[in-house]
Design a protein around this motif. Structure first.
Motif, PDB file in Angstrom:
ATOM      1  N   GLY A 194      -7.909 -62.819  94.514  1.00 28.35           N
ATOM      2  CA  GLY A 194      -9.048 -63.581  95.037  1.00 28.35           C
ATOM      3  C   GLY A 194      -8.610 -64.477  96.180  1.00 28.35           C
ATOM      4  N   THR A 195      -9.535 -65.270  96.705  1.00 22.67           N
ATOM      5  CA  THR A 195      -9.222 -66.106  97.870  1.00 22.67           C
ATOM      6  C   THR A 195      -8.135 -67.116  97.536  1.00 22.67           C
ATOM      7  N   GLN A 196      -8.159 -67.622  96.313  1.00 23.34           N
ATOM      8  CA  GLN A 196      -7.136 -68.596  95.928  1.00 23.34           C
ATOM      9  C   GLN A 196      -5.738 -67.993  95.953  1.00 23.34           C
ATOM     10  N   ASP A 197      -5.675 -66.736  95.518  1.00 28.62           N
ATOM     11  CA  ASP A 197      -4.380 -66.053  95.537  1.00 28.62           C
ATOM     12  C   ASP A 197      -3.884 -65.924  96.971  1.00 28.62           C
TER      13      ASP A 197
ATOM     14  N   ASP B 213      -4.536 -67.883  99.433  1.00 25.96           N
ATOM     15  CA  ASP B 213      -4.019 -69.199  99.844  1.00 25.96           C
ATOM     16  C   ASP B 213      -2.589 -69.396  99.358  1.00 25.96           C
ATOM     17  N   GLU B 214      -2.374 -69.055  98.104  1.00 24.47           N
ATOM     18  CA  GLU B 214      -1.034 -69.236  97.522  1.00 24.47           C
ATOM     19  C   GLU B 214       0.001 -68.365  98.235  1.00 24.47           C
TER      20      GLU B 214
ATOM     21  N   ASP C  92       0.623 -69.743 101.741  1.00 24.62           N
ATOM     22  CA  ASP C  92       1.393 -70.975 101.642  1.00 24.62           C
ATOM     23  C   ASP C  92       2.885 -70.692 101.589  1.00 24.62           C
TER      24      ASP C  92
ATOM     25  N   TYR D  42       4.083 -60.589  93.121  1.00 21.60           N
ATOM     26  CA  TYR D  42       3.139 -61.677  92.960  1.00 21.60           C
ATOM     27  C   TYR D  42       2.770 -61.865  91.486  1.00 21.60           C
ATOM     28  N   LYS D  43       3.191 -63.012  90.964  1.00 20.42           N
ATOM     29  CA  LYS D  43       2.842 -63.402  89.592  1.00 20.42           C
ATOM     30  C   LYS D  43       3.137 -62.335  88.554  1.00 20.42           C
TER      31      LYS D  43
END
Ligand SMILES: Cc1ncc(C[n+]2csc(CCOP(=O)(O)OP(=O)(O)O)c2C)c(N)n1
Ligand code: SF4
Ligand code: SF4
Ligand code: SF4
Lengths: 99, 691
Positions: free
Chosen positions: B355-358, B360-361, B364, B377-378
């Motif tokens: 999602g969009t939050q991912d 961003d992460e 970053d 990733y995760k």
């Protein structure tokens, strides 16, 4: 890397753990209710329960006529109604689960 | 000892010296002589192995996978179409972390058909998590097979391998090779003794379950194992050199130190190139050769280092990747050498939702870094999941401590409560009944279908006995491999193959038939819900005439496959049909199957509430009506005789059909037609025949 990982090959070196988490009893819309007077402890219901939820209890000859002869594991019973349908004594009825 | 051997003979010598325990190969030019020779080697008593004659490469890879899962070192050889046909099981083997070794005599994949030695068969499996050793000559074939087992079986690696040579050019040409001493190889390559996947009834494990959020973590494990393999390969090559004197590595650089131009190649062409390098050097041209010996894991650091000072690089490829501009190994070489101004980092997300939050992460992390990085990733470990999957038991096994496991006791079910099947699933009840007969001696092999889907979902399992899931079409083969492996190991267990009608009537009929024909002691149980239920009710070969499914909306046309008749055609097999409405009869037949020293096929009718469209409460009644109306006749077949052994008073078929929505569209004439057919079928069975 932490000290606890997963076993290579995605195998599970434990057994029967699904029961710890999957309380399938929450699925049911109808639940079996036993009439202890009618039940003769013949175990037919238990033989047919696909989910292994019915256990026959050892009952003394001197036990009162309404002593339970079977016990149903409501935590896992899915409420399919097979037990009620197959009971030769009509000792199980299916009743709506209270919301 | 020095011997004059063909490439195929080098393959069979490599397998002999590795003391492979189970071999399964299917003839294909030019690899055929390698397996033929293994038959002779075993016949001469030079190798104690079980060679399984399989019906196809599906069977070959299935057998090797099953046998390795049961703890035996297994081997196959193939190429081209054969490797292509194995594909599904290749991924199963690497996914289950099974270090099978396959020798590949590379050959074009048709069409058009070719008989040269394009590397596309092996290299197109580059993502299947197989180590790939690219051989230049016969000596390297023998040495690579031996090393492949040692590398693949290393705890840090646990991956299968291809040892790739070239069809005809190498397979059929003879060279003088040094065949290592058996005793020396024994010291180098210890017996396969896995702790992660094996069969021991006293240490039940569930293998091959679905995994949901953990999938990227398992993929990451494979990825990391491949990375770790590089060091393991170096170490094993060093040890090999110390013992046998021949030196190998991930790459082999020849006169590259001061080279201005370097040619890169894999396989036999390296021999020609080496001579040419000398010749051109004599003429003052500063040319060098970089041989890539290991294609997977790809040695990008070694390649970069070796090519760092070259002004010109030429990559010679035997396989292209249509749609990419470059040949397969050139893509890898270019990636190793990329010298763009930009850093090119990589985040692997596998199947995760992003999602969009991912984003961003991810950004970053990326913006804050200057390096070229590759990250998953995760993908990580959750302590709760580790605990549930039995990590502690596994650690104890690894360190040789005793492990106390709670076993199934007399009268207890081999499947726990909490199974995720529909309410009133008769198939589940049937499998409980089946396994009760076998108790803690059962080793269950299972393939795609409702039963595998509902019984376990990583890290949870309902199974309390060993349960191995293999892919849909391979179960018969995998069970065969396992049966052979259990016998070899002297493990006293009952192998029970539990499969749906789709698996046995249709997609898996081939490996089922081959297993029956070979006569393995396996009890094949078909829980027959008469359609593909797990995928949402599609017609199978067992769907009854005129029954409605999603793919036969107007009712099935054509007639149901008579699987009993097909099974009987295989010779000495015990066959029985059963219904859960008659549990005593069912148990009697299962106990008989258990007692026999030959294959048994138990075909059990299993009503399915959503698939047959009925109120779940009446499932057993329907299973009873099936017998009373003679829609499903209960009989046994042995020694050529059909014996009907449960014959309640006859009821008209309408009573059976009426209870099920899947027959609600039938006209009276159609019901009469069904009745007539059932009567005929019954008369035939009474007369002791199927047709
Ligand atoms: C090669 C392959 N093709 C398709 C599938 C998808 N698939 C999974 S289960 C299934 C049907 C299973 O039917 P059956 O064997 O009758 O068992 P049931 O689900 O009815 O228990 C199919 C088609 C698969 N797993 N593998
Ligand atoms: S089938 Fe009926 S009578 Fe028999 S044990 Fe069950 S409830 Fe009791
Ligand atoms: S309702 Fe179904 S699941 Fe519940 S006890 Fe009866 S047979 Fe078992
Ligand atoms: S679809 Fe049918 S076979 Fe599958 S779990 Fe549900 S009841 Fe059982």
């Amino acid at each position: 890397m932490g000290s606890q990982e997963y076993i290579r090959g995605a195998g599970i070196h434990s057994a029967g753990t699904i029961a710890l988490v999957n309380k399938t009893g929450t699925w049911k819309l109808l639940e079996p209710v036993v009439d202890n007077i009618k039940c003769i402890g013949c175990k037919i219901c238990s033989e047919y329960c696909p989910d292994d939820c019915i256990e026959r209890l050892a009952v003394d000859k001197s036990a009162p006529p309404d002593a339970p002869r079977i016990v149903i594991d409501m935590e896992y019973c899915k409420g399919c109604g097979i037990c009620a349908h197959e009971c030769p004594k009509d000792a199980i009825i299916m009743v709506k689960v209270e919301a | 000892m020095q011997m004059f051997l063909s490439g195929n003979q080098c393959i069979s010598q490599g397998a002999r010296l590795s003391r492979v325990e189970v071999v399964a190969a299917y003839p294909i030019t030019p690899a055929t002589p390698a397996s033929e020779e293994l038959h002779e080697i075993v016949a001469r008593g030079e190798l104690d192995a079980d060679i399984i004659n399989v019906e196809s490469e599906i069977g070959a890879m299935g057998v090797c996978t099953g046998a390795t899962a049961a703890g035996c070192r297994s081997f196959s050889c193939t190429c081209s179409q054969g490797l292509a046909l194995m594909r599904e099981m290749l991924w199963a083997a690497s996914g289950m972390a099974l270090p099978v070794v396959l020798a590949i005599d590379s050959r074009e994949i048709g069409l058009p058909q070719g008989l040269l030695s394009d590397h596309s068969d092996a290299l197109s499996e580059r993502d299947a998590s197989f180590l790939q050793f690219m051989c230049e000559d016969g000596q390297e074939i023998i040495d690579s097979i031996i090393m492949a087992y040692k590398i693949g079986e290393n705890e840090k690696v646990l991956l299968p391998s291809f040892v790739v040579s070239e069809g005809h050019r190498m397979s059929h040409s003879f060279e003088l090779v040094e065949v290592p001493d058996r005793e020396e190889v024994d010291k180098f390559l210890p017996k396969y003794d896995p702790k992660h996947v094996f069969v021991d009834p006293a240490y039940p494990m569930t293998q091959g379950t679905g995994v949901m959020p953990q999938y990227p973590t398992f993929k990451m494990q494979q990825y990391r194992a491949m990375q770790e393999a590089k060091q393991v390969i170096r170490d094993v090559c060093r040890e090999f050199k110390e013992r046998f004197g021949r030196s190998y590595d991930l790459v082999q650089a020849y006169r590259t130190e001061d080279a201005e131009v370097i040619v890169v190649a894999m396989g036999s062409v390296a021999s020609v190139l080496r001579e040419k390098v000398d010749e051109y050097r004599e003429n003052g041209i500063k040319v060098g050769l970089l041989k890539i010996r290991v294609f997977r894991p790809f040695p990008e650091n070694e390649v970069r280092e070796a090519l760092s000072s070259a002004k010109k690089v030429l990559v010679i490829d035997r396989a292209c990747s249509p749609g990419s501009k470059y040949g397969v190994s050139c893509i890898e070489v270019r990636s190793a050498l990329q010298k763009a101004q930009a850093t090119i980092s990589n985040i692997i997300i596998s199947g995760k939702d992003i999602g969009t939050q991912d984003i961003d992460e991810i950004f970053d992390n990326w913006f804050n870094r200057e390096d070229d990085f590759v990250e998953w990733y995760k993908a990580g470990y959750d302590e709760r999941v580790s605990k549930l999957c039995g990590w502690d038991n596994y650690q104890k096994l690894l360190s040789g401590q005793p492990v106390e496991r709670e076993m199934v006791k007399e009268g207890e079910s081999c499947l726990s409560k909490g199974v995720m099947s529909c309410a009133g699933c008769i198939s589940l009840g049937v499998i409980r009944q089946v396994l009760n007969v076998f108790g803690d001696r059962a080793v269950v092999v299972n393939n795609s279908g409702c039963l595998s889907a509902v019984g376990a979902l990583y890290p949870l399992t309902a199974w309390r006995v060993s349960h191995f899931f293999f892919s849909y079409s391979h179960a018969g083969a995998a069970a065969s491999g396992m049966e052979v492996a259990l016998k070899r190991k002297g493990i006293d267990a009952d192998l029970v193959l539990v499969a749906g009608d789709g698996a046995l009537f249709d997609i898996g009929l081939q490996t089922f038939s081959a297993a029956l024909e070979r006569g393995h002691r396996i009890v094949y149980v078909c829980y027959d819900n008469q359609a593909y239920m797990n995928t949402g009710v599609q017609r199978s070969g067992s769907t009854p005439y005129l029954a409605r499914t999603k793919t036969t909306p107007d009712g099935r046309t054509g007639h149901t496959k008579n699987l009993e008749q097909i099974v009987a055609a295989h010779g000495d097999v015990y066959i029985a049909t059963a219904s859960p409405a008659y549990p005593d009869d069912m148990r009697k037949k299962l106990r008989k199957a258990k007692s026999l020293n030959k294959p048994s096929f138990i075909h059990i009718i299993c009503p399915c509430p959503p698939g047959w469209e009925y109120d779940p409460a009446v499932g057993i009644e329907i299973a009873r009506l099936a017998v009373e109306t003679r829609s499903f006749v209960l009989y046994e077949y042995e020694d050529g005789n059909i014996t009907i052994n449960k014959l309640p008073k006859k009821k008209p078929v309408e009573e059976y059909l009426m209870k099920q929505g899947r027959f609600s569209h039938l006209s009276e004439a159609q019901i009469a037609e069904i009745q007539e057919e059932l009567d005929e079928n019954f008369n035939r069975l009474t007369a002791g025949r199927w047709s």
